[in-house]
Design a protein around this motif. Sequence first.
Motif, PDB file in Angstrom:
ATOM      1  N   ARG A  15       0.817  -1.232   0.000  1.00 55.41           N
ATOM      2  CA  ARG A  15       0.000   0.000   0.000  1.00 55.41           C
ATOM      3  C   ARG A  15       0.842   1.270   0.000  1.00 55.41           C
ATOM      4  N   ARG A  85      -2.880  -5.756  -4.758  1.00 57.67           N
ATOM      5  CA  ARG A  85      -3.286  -4.810  -5.791  1.00 57.67           C
ATOM      6  C   ARG A  85      -3.742  -5.587  -7.015  1.00 57.67           C
ATOM      7  N   PHE A  97       1.463  -2.361 -13.552  1.00 52.59           N
ATOM      8  CA  PHE A  97       1.255  -1.784 -12.224  1.00 52.59           C
ATOM      9  C   PHE A  97       2.231  -0.625 -12.112  1.00 52.59           C
TER      10      PHE A  97
END
Length: 147
Positions: A15, A85, A97
């Motif tokens: 995160r 994710r 990503f």
Amino acid sequence: MASSSFSAEEAAYVREPGHGVIVGHAFRTRAKGQVVNAAGEVVRLVPATAYASQRFASLYGRAKFIPAASYPQEEPDPRYAEYTRTTKAEANGRFAFDKVAPGRYFVTTQVIWGEEDALFREGGSVYDEVTLTGKETEPVQVILSGK
């Protein structure tokens, strides 16, 4: 399946904001050489915690592919998905990503084909592992082909 318990603290780096970029291509090659891309499939970026490492070792063994018919019935700790994710693969099986924090990750998706209402579909789940140091100046590339 996994004997260690999930640790949100250990997974928290997923995160964190970062500067890393992971780009990849997810596909499987059928027996006669036809390439099937992971078009529209969800691609997961999983922090390689002790829990995730045990889970992947238990699921995949030494391989990087699980046939769809062999998917486990056991559900992971619900917090496991909260610290993952996701993105979707494009029609050509490519995905990305961005803003990835340094760390070790598993990248996984499925490549499935055959009739949607069939009892058993062909293909399955593929993964690979990638580590970002935070010093990368170019995107880190990963190929998810099950090999």
